[in-house]
Design a protein around this motif. Structure first.
Motif, short mmCIF file in Angstrom:
data_model
loop_
_atom_site.label_atom_id
_atom_site.label_comp_id
_atom_site.label_asym_id
_atom_site.label_seq_id
_atom_site.Cartn_x
_atom_site.Cartn_y
_atom_site.Cartn_z
N ASN A 204 37.74 43.70 36.21
CA ASN A 204 38.10 42.36 35.74
C ASN A 204 39.29 41.82 36.52
O ASN A 204 39.37 40.63 36.82
CB ASN A 204 38.44 42.39 34.25
N ALA B 151 39.29 38.43 38.65
CA ALA B 151 40.20 37.34 38.30
C ALA B 151 41.16 37.02 39.43
O ALA B 151 41.44 35.85 39.71
CB ALA B 151 40.98 37.72 37.03
N ARG C 39 37.86 31.77 34.89
CA ARG C 39 39.02 32.28 34.17
C ARG C 39 40.04 32.91 35.12
O ARG C 39 39.73 33.41 36.17
CB ARG C 39 38.60 33.30 33.10
N LYS C 40 41.28 32.83 34.74
CA LYS C 40 42.36 33.43 35.52
C LYS C 40 42.50 34.90 35.21
O LYS C 40 42.96 35.67 36.01
CB LYS C 40 43.69 32.72 35.22
N ARG C 41 42.18 35.27 33.98
CA ARG C 41 42.21 36.69 33.64
C ARG C 41 41.35 36.93 32.42
O ARG C 41 41.40 36.18 31.46
CB ARG C 41 43.65 37.15 33.36
N GLN C 42 40.58 37.96 32.46
CA GLN C 42 39.70 38.30 31.35
C GLN C 42 40.25 39.51 30.63
O GLN C 42 40.75 40.44 31.25
CB GLN C 42 38.30 38.58 31.88
#
Length: 413
Positions: free
Chosen positions: A318, A322, A353-356
């Protein structure tokens, strides 16, 4: 479909007969042959019931995953910091250098599969499957499947085997173009001065400045935002400064390494904050009187505690997705300063998304995908049959619950 390890292993001797140049090395895998070629090395400090860390032993098996423990444990003098001994190997990975400086890997920098699997679990609280994946990735690129040894720095054929006769055609983690690639966080590109493994204090200072800009000058944080932007900046700088830059899709491994700054290095005793004290300590970066950055031995900061919840493959993958999605870049190469695009592309699974948030460490696609990359790389290694048997031996117990079907390997219903 599930691949059959027995079918693969049964087929290997036939393949060796067809390729006699591998026969001697492959036969040397058994204990009788191995004993004829003694390999002298130091070893990691053993673990004890008094200082169990996350419970992993030097047996290649899973620990408990119960983290939040202090590393090194107070009183565990076997794992206190020591400067590298004369002639020791250190390389481009701060995390591995830290393990060796504390004896979780052999302090001479010549480590083994079992040492790495245990060290990653006990120090960083990486879960077992991820520890196996990371260790095997190191081996398929730079390690020796016969001696089951790996230099975390440069070539060490005099210690990992007998070059041209037994084993040893592996360059170690510092070998450029394998696990070590251009556009790292704090190491030079190899072309610039031939040293892609030593800390570049100037680059570390630039990373600090980026962290100040994405957080605060008073308390720079090496979090996702800082790492995403700094990865872009390093790429842009390399495109200009390195006339022979090479950026294949494999460089995504560098994005995975960047996740360690905010996933593995922060202390759970400090609310998992990736602050300057923590990151500079793991990188061995020390600020000098003139404001520049020098280098000392890598180590955790005082009173450092590892993650409470184990780091899993989802945390890494992830993070790769990201970080890349935040600032996508082109793959390709500079050829005497002229950029040539590569016929490669990468589409993150969730590009918006920037971070999951971290997913399950037991995700079948993640586990099987990681091992597929390992098997493909193993088939292109200097000793593919020896490497294949080594990988099958180590990977099969981890893969078994997931019914992985690996393209190119024999499978059965």
């Amino acid at each position: 479909m599930r691949f059959s390890a027995l079918a693969i292993l049964a087929a290997v001797p036939l393949a060796v007969d067809a390729y006699p140049q591998y026969a001697k090395r492959y036969a040397s895998l058994n204990a009788e042959k191995r004993g004829k070629y003694p390999i002298l090395r130091r070893a990691a400090a053993p673990y004890s019931d008094q200082y169990p860390y996350t419970g992993a032993k030097l047996d290649g098996q899973a620990g408990t995953g119960k983290g939040g423990v202090q590393v090194p444990a107070p009183g565990d003098t076997d794992h206190y910091y020591q400067d590298p001994p004369p002639g020791a190997f250190r390389g481009p990975c701060p995390g591995l250098n830290t393990l060796a400086n504390h004896g979780f890997l052999s302090r001479d920098g010549i480590t083994t599969y079992t040492e790495m699997v245990a060290g990653l679990q006990n120090v960083y609280n990486v879960d077992f499957a991820t520890a196996v994946v990371l260790t095997l990735l190191g081996f398929v690129f730079d390690g020796d499947p016969v001696s089951q040894m790996l230099s975390i720095g440069g070539e060490a054929v005099d210690r990992t085997g007998q070059h041209g006769n037994f084993t040893g055609e592996y360059g170690g983690v510092s070998q450029h173009g394998t696990f070590e690639l251009d556009v790292s966080l704090t190491r030079n590109d190899f072309y610039l001065n031939g040293d892609a493994y030593s800390l570049n204090g100037t680059l570390f200072g630039l990373m600090v400045e980026t962290a100040k800009n994405t957080s605060t000058a008073e308390n720079p944080l090496f979090d996702f935002n800082a790492m995403a932007l700094y990865r872009l900046q390093q790429y842009q700088r390399a495109r200009v400064e390195n006339p022979w830059l090479y950026v294949p899709q494999l460089v995504l491994h560098n994005y995975g390494a960047a996740t360690f700054l905010y996933e593995a290095f922060p202390s759970s005793a400090k609310n998992n904050t990736p602050d300057l004290e923590t990151i500079s300590s793991f990188f061995g970066a020390v600020q000098l009187e003139d404001g520049t950055w020098g280098h000392v031995g890598e180590r955790p900061p005082p009173n450092w505690h590892n993650r409470v919840i184990p780091m899993n493959l989802a945390d890494v993958t992830n993070g790769i997705d990201a970080l890349y999605a935040a600032y996508p870049v082109d793959f390709g190469a500079n050829v005497n300063g002229v950029w040539i695009p590569a016929n490669q592309s990468y589409t993150p699974s969730t590009p918006s998304r920037k971070r999951q948030a971290s997913g399950s460490g037991g995700d079948t696609n993640l586990i099987c995908g990681a091992f597929q990359e390992i098997f493909i790389t193993a088939q292109n290694s200097p000793q593919p049959y020896a490497m294949l048997e080594f990988i099958l031996e180590k990977a099969t117990p981890v893969m078994a619950p997931y019914n992985c079907s690996i393209p190119g390997l024999t499978s059965s219903s």
